[in-house]
Motif scaffolding. Structure first.
Motif, PDB file in Angstrom:
ATOM      1  N   SER A 112      -4.597  -1.381  10.477  1.00  0.00           N
ATOM      2  CA  SER A 112      -4.241  -0.146   9.763  1.00  0.00           C
ATOM      3  C   SER A 112      -4.421   1.060  10.670  1.00  0.00           C
ATOM      4  CB  SER A 112      -5.113   0.004   8.512  1.00  0.00           C
ATOM      5  OG  SER A 112      -4.891  -1.053   7.604  1.00  0.00           O
TER       6      SER A 112
ATOM      7  N   ASP B  12       0.831  -1.193   0.000  1.00  0.00           N
ATOM      8  CA  ASP B  12       0.000   0.000   0.000  1.00  0.00           C
ATOM      9  C   ASP B  12       0.874   1.255   0.000  1.00  0.00           C
ATOM     10  OD1 ASP B  12      -2.950   1.057   0.667  1.00  0.00           O
ATOM     11  OD2 ASP B  12      -1.517   2.217   1.854  1.00  0.00           O
TER      12      ASP B  12
ATOM     13  N   ARG C 242     -10.735   1.397   2.081  1.00  0.00           N
ATOM     14  CA  ARG C 242      -9.565   0.999   1.291  1.00  0.00           C
ATOM     15  C   ARG C 242      -8.609   0.119   2.098  1.00  0.00           C
ATOM     16  NH1 ARG C 242      -4.925   5.410   0.841  1.00  0.00           N
ATOM     17  NH2 ARG C 242      -3.931   3.459   0.283  1.00  0.00           N
ATOM     18  N   PHE C 243      -8.786   0.097   3.437  1.00  0.00           N
ATOM     19  CA  PHE C 243      -7.889  -0.694   4.277  1.00  0.00           C
ATOM     20  C   PHE C 243      -8.452  -2.071   4.622  1.00  0.00           C
ATOM     21  CE2 PHE C 243      -6.704   3.769   5.423  1.00  0.00           C
ATOM     22  CZ  PHE C 243      -5.455   3.749   4.830  1.00  0.00           C
TER      23      PHE C 243
ATOM     24  N   CYS D  32      -3.230  10.288   4.381  1.00  0.00           N
ATOM     25  CA  CYS D  32      -4.057   9.902   3.230  1.00  0.00           C
ATOM     26  C   CYS D  32      -4.771  11.061   2.558  1.00  0.00           C
ATOM     27  CB  CYS D  32      -5.109   8.874   3.659  1.00  0.00           C
ATOM     28  SG  CYS D  32      -4.445   7.425   4.492  1.00  0.00           S
TER      29      CYS D  32
END
Length: 274
Positions: free
Chosen positions: A262, A85, A254-255, A237
């Protein structure tokens, strides 16, 4: 007794929150280790090759300490996923050996969450320390966290002198007196845990989310309402753009499937960069 912790493991880094945010007396940093009362006995936890050393030790003590040190987390799978990521990759590589700790006791976890509502972690630890000294049991270095039964028998009017607001006093005593089987939450799905907890006075979504994250170690727990997490997500982010709770919740998608870990890594990176 030796308790194995999967490598890499950095005991000092992983337990830094107990030093950085103050102690309430229940889990106490002392002479390079941690002291906590487990099964009625004060246990010293210190770094050792391949894990930690427990003194005294037993299977029951090892089970609770293992939970405290975050053994329920599947860090190997998380790291393999996170290094790919764009934002998490550098963070994971910068924190080798970090394993987020957990609250091993369900009642304690909820009391911790209630006391930290809308105040700093340091202030909450100080208030909770007075609570622990008032209703807990003292050992040599650490105190045994107050039992649910002892808190249920207490008078909410005694709490403001400890630093509690009247509402928080009512929430904590009300939780202790409720008929909820807190240990049964381990077998329930996330949303049922949230729905059951938020039906109680003083337990909102933020508190329920942190219970999922810091006690049950649920992989998809994502406390979007937490101010610290909002700031961390903003920093890493969103180019430091202030974010709403809803925006953080959406960004958390998104995690998946590692939202909880996360969040822990983002929070730890933000604290170390502050």
């Amino acid at each position: 007794m030796h308790l194995q912790v999967p490598e890499p493991y950095d005991f000092a880094l992983s337990t830094a929150r107990f030093r950085d945010f103050g102690t309430d007396g229940a889990t106490v940093p002392h002479d390079g280790g941690l002291h906590r009362v487990v099964q009625g006995r004060e246990v010293r936890i210190e770094s050792a090759p391949g894990g930690v050393r427990l003194e005294p030790g037993s299977p029951a003590i090892a089970g609770e300490v293992g939970h405290l040190l975050g053994l329920p987390f599947d860090l190997e799978a998380f790291r393999a996923w996170a290094v790919q990521d764009e934002e998490l990759g550098p963070i994971v590589r910068a924190l080798p050996g970090f394993r987020p700790p957990l609250h091993p006791n369900a009642f304690e976890a909820l009391v911790v969450a209630v006391t930290t509502q809308q105040i700093s972690l340091l202030a909450a630890a100080a208030i909770r320390g007075r609570f622990v000294e008032r209703f807990g049991t003292r050992h040599e270095v650490a105190w045994e966290f107050p039992t649910r039964e002892r808190v249920a028998a207490s008078d909410p009017d005694d709490y403001p002198s400890l630093g509690f607001s009247r509402r928080k006093a009512e929430y904590v005593v009300g939780l202790a007196r409720s008929d909820l089987d807190l240990d049964a939450f381990a077998a329930l799905p996330d949303e049922e845990v949230v729905q059951t907890l938020t039906a109680l006075p003083g337990i909102g979504r933020w508190t329920a989310d942190w219970f999922l994250a810091r006690h049950l170690a649920r992989p998809e727990a994502w406390p979007a309402g937490d101010l610290g997490l909002r700031k961390a997500v903003s920093t890493f982010c969103a180019g430091d753009r202030p974010l709403s709770i809803d925006e953080v919740r959406v960004l958390g998608e998104r995690f998946a499937p590692f939202r909880n870990l996360s969040a822990h890594y983002l929070l730890t990176a933000a604290r170390m960069n502050a």
